[in-house]
Design a protein around this motif. Structure first.
Motif: not given
Length: 331
Positions: A233-245, A205-207, A261-264, A271-277
């Motif tokens: 901080e919002a992006a970091d929390l979402a990154i941590a969540l993404s890594r759980e999947y 939600l923060p992101v 989108y937010v990271l871009v 970080d955006a490239l990591e999410q795209l992968r």
């Protein structure tokens, strides 16, 4: 830069392999059957989610089935005729009519006429939170007061305290674009994320609040400015969540698309490239449909742009991990 760009394609599917809004293995057969004019598979699927209390799946499936019924409605008309009091059909009907009302110039007036349908859907299964998510969307479109919103929100969380769809609808109501402010939006999102269950998409939600801020049409004034640290901080929390999947998991695909989108926008290219992968072949219409009439094309174009930005930084000695140093001066 050219030398590095080709290497950065590793782990990214080819453009032709990327698909938009791919249904999961349970929804896909129901959509195929609906395409043949048969409603039974959809009815069985939604009944299963209701009986098992799979509220997150139920919400996603209702939204997709209602969207399909807008363009090809014969199967749904047959379902309504065969089972006019079916709680699942009532819910799809409520979602369908709210979606239709939203696109009309007379939105508020048309949506007010949908109220009995939402009431019927809520009465169809008193324990189901999804009609209350529909009600929250309806409240936003009918200029409902904060008092009405708070009553609906209380009904929603009483049925499912951590329901992601209801939280997203509430967040939109509280955004600066509607009836709240950037501060209200972030405060609500951060409290909800803190209280969320492990692995819950509510942690994203923060992101979403960051997205609302970064795309605000009014442009945030000095008094409403959100500090860069809060966005990170919002992006970091979402990154941590993404890594759980797992990578290439369709379930968090929309969250990963949104996070990218937010990271871009924050110019955090690595970080955006990591999410795209991690996203793999699963592009989602949201958020790209907010900025382009061709969401899939926008997603693919952005992938190329991110790779170029990361590659451009590398000859300058920038490491390809963490926050790109292209943005370090803005912290």
């Amino acid at each position: 830069m050219v030398r590095h760009t080709s290497g950065l394609a590793a782990g990214l599917p080819a453009d032709d392999d990327v698909l938009l809004d791919v249904p999961d293995e349970r929804l896909a057969p129901a959509l195929v059957a609906a395409g043949r004019g048969e409603y039974e598979a959809a009815a069985k699927l939604l009944a299963a989610t209701r009986e098992a209390g799979e509220w997150e799946n139920r919400d996603r499936y209702v939204t997709r089935l209602a969207a399909f019924a807008r363009s090809r409605g014969e199967w749904f008309d047959d379902w309504r005729f065969a089972a006019p009091h079916d709680p699942d059909a009532l819910l799809v009907k409520a979602e369908l009519e709210v979606a239709r009302g939203w696109e009309s110039p007379a939105r508020a007036e048309l949506l007010r006429g949908v109220t009995p349908l939402i009431t019927a859907a809520a009465e169809g299964d008193p324990g189901d939170p999804v009609p209350w998510r529909v009600a929250l969307d309806h409240a936003r479109g009918t200029n409902a007061s904060h008092t009405v919103f708070e009553r609906l929100w209380a009904e929603a969380i009483r049925r499912s305290p951590h329901h992601y769809g209801c939280h997203v609808s509430a967040l939109q109501y509280l955004s600066a674009a509607w009836y709240g402010s950037h501060r209200e939006c972030f405060d609500f999102a951060e409290r909800a994320a803190q209280d969320a269950l492990p692995g819950s998409l509510v942690q994203a939600l923060p992101v979403r609040a960051a997205f609302a801020y970064l795309t605000s049409e009014e442009g945030p004034g000095p008094s409403a400015k959100v500090p860069r640290e809060r966005l990170d901080e919002a992006a970091d929390l979402a990154i941590a969540l993404s890594r759980e999947y797992a990578a290439d998991d369709p379930w968090p695909a929309e969250v990963r698309n949104l996070l990218t989108y937010v990271l871009v926008r924050l110019e955090r290219w690595s970080d955006a490239l990591e999410q795209l992968r991690l996203t793999g072949p699963y592009a989602s219409s949201f958020p790209w449909d907010r900025i382009s009439d061709d969401p899939l094309g926008q997603f693919l174009e952005l992938r190329d742009g991110v790779r170029i930005e990361v590659a451009a930084a590398r000859p300058l000695g920038v490491r390809g991990t963490g926050r790109g140093s292209l943005t370090s001066g803005s912290h």
